[in-house]
Scaffold this active site. Structure first.
Site, PDB file in Angstrom:
ATOM      1  N   ASP A   1       0.867  -1.175   0.000  1.00  0.00           N
ATOM      2  CA  ASP A   1       0.000   0.000   0.000  1.00  0.00           C
ATOM      3  C   ASP A   1       0.906   1.227   0.000  1.00  0.00           C
ATOM      4  OD1 ASP A   1      -1.714   2.136   0.687  1.00  0.00           O
ATOM      5  OD2 ASP A   1      -3.074   0.748   1.718  1.00  0.00           O
TER       6      ASP A   1
ATOM      7  N   PHE B   1      -0.080   4.043 -11.572  1.00  0.00           N
ATOM      8  CA  PHE B   1      -1.530   3.988 -11.758  1.00  0.00           C
ATOM      9  C   PHE B   1      -2.284   4.004 -10.428  1.00  0.00           C
ATOM     10  CE2 PHE B   1       0.224   1.595 -15.365  1.00  0.00           C
ATOM     11  CZ  PHE B   1      -0.473   2.134 -16.432  1.00  0.00           C
TER      12      PHE B   1
ATOM     13  N   SER C   1      -5.730  12.611 -15.674  1.00  0.00           N
ATOM     14  CA  SER C   1      -7.089  12.433 -16.174  1.00  0.00           C
ATOM     15  C   SER C   1      -7.592  13.724 -16.800  1.00  0.00           C
ATOM     16  CB  SER C   1      -7.990  12.067 -14.987  1.00  0.00           C
ATOM     17  OG  SER C   1      -9.348  12.137 -15.350  1.00  0.00           O
TER      18      SER C   1
ATOM     19  N   TYR D   1     -11.804  13.867  -6.050  1.00  0.00           N
ATOM     20  CA  TYR D   1     -10.963  12.977  -6.868  1.00  0.00           C
ATOM     21  C   TYR D   1     -10.154  13.799  -7.864  1.00  0.00           C
ATOM     22  CZ  TYR D   1      -9.672  10.157 -10.870  1.00  0.00           C
ATOM     23  OH  TYR D   1      -8.967   9.612 -11.919  1.00  0.00           O
TER      24      TYR D   1
ATOM     25  N   LYS E   1      -5.918  14.484  -8.483  1.00  0.00           N
ATOM     26  CA  LYS E   1      -5.153  14.349  -9.741  1.00  0.00           C
ATOM     27  C   LYS E   1      -4.402  15.643 -10.035  1.00  0.00           C
ATOM     28  CE  LYS E   1      -5.724  10.240 -10.681  1.00  0.00           C
ATOM     29  NZ  LYS E   1      -4.684   9.264 -10.915  1.00  0.00           N
TER      30      LYS E   1
HETATM   31  P1  NAD Z   1      -8.215   0.628 -10.934  1.00  0.00           P
HETATM   32  O1  NAD Z   1      -8.870   0.913  -9.643  1.00  0.00           O
HETATM   33  O2  NAD Z   1      -8.676  -0.538 -11.733  1.00  0.00           O
HETATM   34  O3  NAD Z   1      -6.632   0.477 -10.743  1.00  0.00           O
HETATM   35  C1  NAD Z   1      -5.931   1.164  -9.730  1.00  0.00           C
HETATM   36  C2  NAD Z   1      -5.062   0.143  -9.026  1.00  0.00           C
HETATM   37  O4  NAD Z   1      -4.329   0.824  -7.998  1.00  0.00           O
HETATM   38  C3  NAD Z   1      -5.879  -0.937  -8.334  1.00  0.00           C
HETATM   39  O5  NAD Z   1      -5.309  -2.200  -8.624  1.00  0.00           O
HETATM   40  C4  NAD Z   1      -5.761  -0.605  -6.848  1.00  0.00           C
HETATM   41  O6  NAD Z   1      -5.841  -1.752  -6.050  1.00  0.00           O
HETATM   42  C5  NAD Z   1      -4.417   0.074  -6.804  1.00  0.00           C
HETATM   43  N1  NAD Z   1      -4.245   1.015  -5.690  1.00  0.00           N
HETATM   44  C6  NAD Z   1      -5.071   2.031  -5.328  1.00  0.00           C
HETATM   45  N2  NAD Z   1      -4.571   2.657  -4.247  1.00  0.00           N
HETATM   46  C7  NAD Z   1      -3.390   2.053  -3.941  1.00  0.00           C
HETATM   47  C8  NAD Z   1      -2.405   2.249  -2.948  1.00  0.00           C
HETATM   48  N3  NAD Z   1      -2.543   3.193  -2.015  1.00  0.00           N
HETATM   49  N4  NAD Z   1      -1.330   1.456  -2.945  1.00  0.00           N
HETATM   50  C9  NAD Z   1      -1.173   0.477  -3.865  1.00  0.00           C
HETATM   51  N5  NAD Z   1      -2.084   0.244  -4.829  1.00  0.00           N
HETATM   52  C10 NAD Z   1      -3.182   1.011  -4.861  1.00  0.00           C
HETATM   53  O7  NAD Z   1      -8.309   1.968 -11.812  1.00  0.00           O
HETATM   54  P2  NAD Z   1      -7.960   2.204 -13.334  1.00  0.00           P
HETATM   55  O8  NAD Z   1      -9.221   2.499 -14.047  1.00  0.00           O
HETATM   56  O9  NAD Z   1      -7.066   1.154 -13.826  1.00  0.00           O
HETATM   57  O10 NAD Z   1      -7.187   3.591 -13.202  1.00  0.00           O
HETATM   58  C11 NAD Z   1      -5.776   3.628 -13.144  1.00  0.00           C
HETATM   59  C12 NAD Z   1      -5.354   5.069 -12.986  1.00  0.00           C
HETATM   60  O11 NAD Z   1      -5.851   5.835 -14.068  1.00  0.00           O
HETATM   61  C13 NAD Z   1      -5.862   5.756 -11.713  1.00  0.00           C
HETATM   62  O12 NAD Z   1      -4.840   6.577 -11.224  1.00  0.00           O
HETATM   63  C14 NAD Z   1      -7.028   6.597 -12.206  1.00  0.00           C
HETATM   64  O13 NAD Z   1      -7.212   7.731 -11.404  1.00  0.00           O
HETATM   65  C15 NAD Z   1      -6.555   6.966 -13.595  1.00  0.00           C
HETATM   66  N6  NAD Z   1      -7.652   7.262 -14.520  1.00  0.00           N
HETATM   67  C16 NAD Z   1      -8.624   6.339 -14.713  1.00  0.00           C
HETATM   68  C17 NAD Z   1      -9.678   6.628 -15.579  1.00  0.00           C
HETATM   69  C18 NAD Z   1     -10.802   5.648 -15.782  1.00  0.00           C
HETATM   70  O14 NAD Z   1     -11.875   6.054 -16.215  1.00  0.00           O
HETATM   71  N7  NAD Z   1     -10.609   4.349 -15.515  1.00  0.00           N
HETATM   72  C19 NAD Z   1      -9.707   7.849 -16.255  1.00  0.00           C
HETATM   73  C20 NAD Z   1      -8.673   8.758 -16.049  1.00  0.00           C
HETATM   74  C21 NAD Z   1      -7.644   8.451 -15.169  1.00  0.00           C
HETATM   75  C1  WQD Z   2     -19.945   9.042 -19.558  1.00  0.00           C
HETATM   76  C2  WQD Z   2     -21.283   9.561 -20.081  1.00  0.00           C
HETATM   77  C3  WQD Z   2     -22.763  10.268 -18.345  1.00  0.00           C
HETATM   78  C4  WQD Z   2     -23.322   6.302 -16.588  1.00  0.00           C
HETATM   79  C5  WQD Z   2     -15.756   9.831 -15.274  1.00  0.00           C
HETATM   80  C6  WQD Z   2     -14.979  10.671 -14.294  1.00  0.00           C
HETATM   81  C7  WQD Z   2     -13.655  11.067 -14.866  1.00  0.00           C
HETATM   82  C8  WQD Z   2     -12.878   9.860 -15.403  1.00  0.00           C
HETATM   83  C9  WQD Z   2     -13.725   8.939 -16.220  1.00  0.00           C
HETATM   84  C10 WQD Z   2     -11.131   9.171 -13.910  1.00  0.00           C
HETATM   85  C11 WQD Z   2     -21.762  10.811 -19.369  1.00  0.00           C
HETATM   86  C12 WQD Z   2     -23.324   9.075 -19.074  1.00  0.00           C
HETATM   87  C13 WQD Z   2     -22.914   7.347 -17.380  1.00  0.00           C
HETATM   88  C14 WQD Z   2     -24.682   5.892 -16.630  1.00  0.00           C
HETATM   89  C15 WQD Z   2     -25.101   7.593 -18.270  1.00  0.00           C
HETATM   90  N1  WQD Z   2     -12.332   9.059 -14.368  1.00  0.00           N
HETATM   91  N2  WQD Z   2     -23.795   7.988 -18.217  1.00  0.00           N
HETATM   92  N3  WQD Z   2     -25.523   6.563 -17.485  1.00  0.00           N
HETATM   93  O1  WQD Z   2     -18.418  11.154 -16.286  1.00  0.00           O
HETATM   94  O2  WQD Z   2     -17.153  11.330 -18.485  1.00  0.00           O
HETATM   95  O3  WQD Z   2     -15.971  10.572 -16.464  1.00  0.00           O
HETATM   96  O4  WQD Z   2     -14.975   8.663 -15.580  1.00  0.00           O
HETATM   97  O5  WQD Z   2     -10.351  10.043 -14.029  1.00  0.00           O
HETATM   98  O6  WQD Z   2     -12.973  11.718 -13.857  1.00  0.00           O
HETATM   99  O7  WQD Z   2     -15.743  11.828 -13.997  1.00  0.00           O
HETATM  100  O8  WQD Z   2     -17.610   9.051 -17.496  1.00  0.00           O
HETATM  101  O9  WQD Z   2     -18.574   6.842 -17.934  1.00  0.00           O
HETATM  102  O10 WQD Z   2     -19.336   8.120 -15.885  1.00  0.00           O
HETATM  103  O11 WQD Z   2     -20.019   8.912 -18.146  1.00  0.00           O
HETATM  104  O12 WQD Z   2     -25.908   8.170 -19.029  1.00  0.00           O
HETATM  105  O13 WQD Z   2     -25.092   4.975 -15.934  1.00  0.00           O
HETATM  106  O14 WQD Z   2     -22.275   8.554 -19.849  1.00  0.00           O
HETATM  107  O15 WQD Z   2     -23.769  11.187 -18.025  1.00  0.00           O
HETATM  108  O16 WQD Z   2     -22.423  11.606 -20.320  1.00  0.00           O
HETATM  109  P1  WQD Z   2     -17.379  10.633 -17.171  1.00  0.00           P
HETATM  110  P2  WQD Z   2     -18.884   8.143 -17.295  1.00  0.00           P
END
Ligand code: NAD
Ligand code: WQD
Length: 356
Positions: free
Chosen positions: A58, A80, A124, A148, A152
């Site tokens: 962690d 990540f 993000s 959140y 970032k």
């Molecule tokens: P995820 O939750 O699937 O992966 C994150 C991983 O980090 C997990 O395996 C979790 O167990 C681990 N983790 C979290 N906190 C930890 C800690 N304190 N120590 C060690 N491990 C830890 O998420 P993801 O969708 O794969 O996202 C990966 C990264 O990308 C994140 O930083 C997220 O903020 C960023 N991101 C994701 C999205 C998205 O929509 N999925 C969009 C933009 C940015």
């Molecule tokens: C996409 C579109 C919703 C769910 C979020 C975080 C962002 C990033 C990615 C990490 C929107 C619509 C969604 C549902 C719907 N994460 N929707 N019904 O909101 O663009 O981004 O995830 O960094 O920070 O805010 O993604 O997939 O939630 O939504 O109509 O059940 O789908 O309104 O238009 P979003 P999303």
């Protein structure tokens, strides 16, 4: 290179591990499994053809993070590891600050102490909040709308301050738009616990019969069909960009903030129709009220990624839906489908964390 992948057991990190290993890098995962399953490790072994080293760590545990760097030499870190649920971050902001920001500080401290000077960071598009204009360029104003997103932005700033203080330290902040899809093998993908927050996993669960109907959040947005428009990007394209960013750091020895998107917007209803075509299943939906905090339309200008990394997205929305559906239909309960085979993940040199 010898690469530490923090959060490598998660959705995007696991796909990046496959890409990094395919390019000949030696990968070591560190993950707390707070939002992932150790079962992903055996799937990774199948895809990579060899076990990946994995430590259950962690990042909030400063001593454990320091321990990762003792006795092994990393050329770079891909970070990540974060909590990522926007709604949860509004209810538990301190947990998000602690996990995401404190964890990152510990990682940066250990990197500096051990002379590891290359970082690829998962940022993000959330750092742009509600952008003034689309497509969004990297020099657009940064303004966040939830805890959140604040984590970032703060992490980007911490990394920027460290780079400014230490001319040898370089980082690429990758600003992902909306990652979706899964590895084409159907072996790894997104496995959200509980009710999915994001659109694609929700659509998948409706199609597979786990949820009745999709709630479409708003039909009166000023968009092509009244539903929200986003820049969905295939997770395999995203994974590729991490390897390209590492090459950039080695080649150019400088830092950058880079958008990762396709540059194309897709509405909720367009995605639903693409998913129906890809899966052959109906996705029942109701149009309901807008979700608090949502915005009408966000998509990337990805030209900097092309200019600096030579990267562009190769998969379209049909491929994203096809691969998401293959993963969902093969693994309706995510990594709960399929036994944990300790031998299959064996060879991981330390605490491969298969007991969970
Ligand atoms: P995820 O939750 O699937 O992966 C994150 C991983 O980090 C997990 O395996 C979790 O167990 C681990 N983790 C979290 N906190 C930890 C800690 N304190 N120590 C060690 N491990 C830890 O998420 P993801 O969708 O794969 O996202 C990966 C990264 O990308 C994140 O930083 C997220 O903020 C960023 N991101 C994701 C999205 C998205 O929509 N999925 C969009 C933009 C940015
Ligand atoms: C996409 C579109 C919703 C769910 C979020 C975080 C962002 C990033 C990615 C990490 C929107 C619509 C969604 C549902 C719907 N994460 N929707 N019904 O909101 O663009 O981004 O995830 O960094 O920070 O805010 O993604 O997939 O939630 O939504 O109509 O059940 O789908 O309104 O238009 P979003 P999303």
């Amino acid at each position: 290179m010898h690469i530490l992948v923090c959060g490598g057991a998660g959705y995007i990190g696991s796909h990046a591990c496959v890409e990094l290993a395919a390019r000949g890098h030696q990968v070591v995962i560190a993950d707390s499994f707070v939002n992932s399953s150790p079962r992903v490790l055996q799937r990774l072994q199948t895809l990579v053809g060899a076990p990946l080293a994995c430590h259950r760590v962690d990042l909030r545990d400063r001593g454990a993070v320091e321990g990762l760097f003792t006795g092994q030499r990393f050329d770079a870190v891909v970070h990540f590891a974060a909590l990522k649920a926007v709604g949860e971050s509004c209810q538990r902001p301190l947990d998000y600050f602690d996990n995401n920001i404190a964890g990152t500080i510990h990682l940066l401290q250990a990197m500096q102490a051990h002379g590891v000077h290359r970082l690829v960071f998962s940022s993000s598009a959330t750092v742009y909040g509600d952008p003034d204009a689309v497509p969004v360029r990297e020099d657009a104003p940064l303004r966040v709308t939830n805890p959140y997103g604040r984590t970032k932005l703060v992490m980007e700033q911490l990394i920027g301050d460290l780079c400014a203080s230490d001319p040898g330290f370089h980082a690429v902040n990758l600003r992902y738009f909306n990652p979706v899809g899964a590895h084409p093998s159907g072996l790894i993908g997104e496995a959200p616990g509980g009710v999915p927050n994001n659109l694609m996993p929700y659509v998948c669960q409706v199609a597979v019969g786990q949820r009745d109907r999709l709630a479409v959040f708003g039909g009166d947005w000023p968009t092509v069909d009244g539903t929200g428009v986003r820049d969905y990007i295939h997770v395999v394209d995203l994974a590729r960009a991490h390897a390209d960013a590492l090459d950039f750091l080695v080649r150019e020895g400088r830092s950058a903030n880079i958008n990762l998107g396709t540059g194309r917007g897709t509405s909720v209803l367009e995605l639903v129709r693409a998913f129906e075509r890809a899966s052959g299943r109906m996705v029942a939906y109701d149009i309901v009220a807008r979700r608090a905090g949502d915005v009408a339309e966000v998509y990337a200008d990805p030209s900097l990624a092309h200019a600096l990394l030579g990267w562009h997205a190769e998969h379209d929305i049909d491929a994203m839906c096809r691969d998401a559906w293959r993963w969902q239909s093969n693994n309706p309960r995510g990594y709960e489908d399929g036994a944990v085979d300790a031998d299959a993940a064996g060879g991981a040199p330390v605490d491969a964390a298969l007991s969970r």
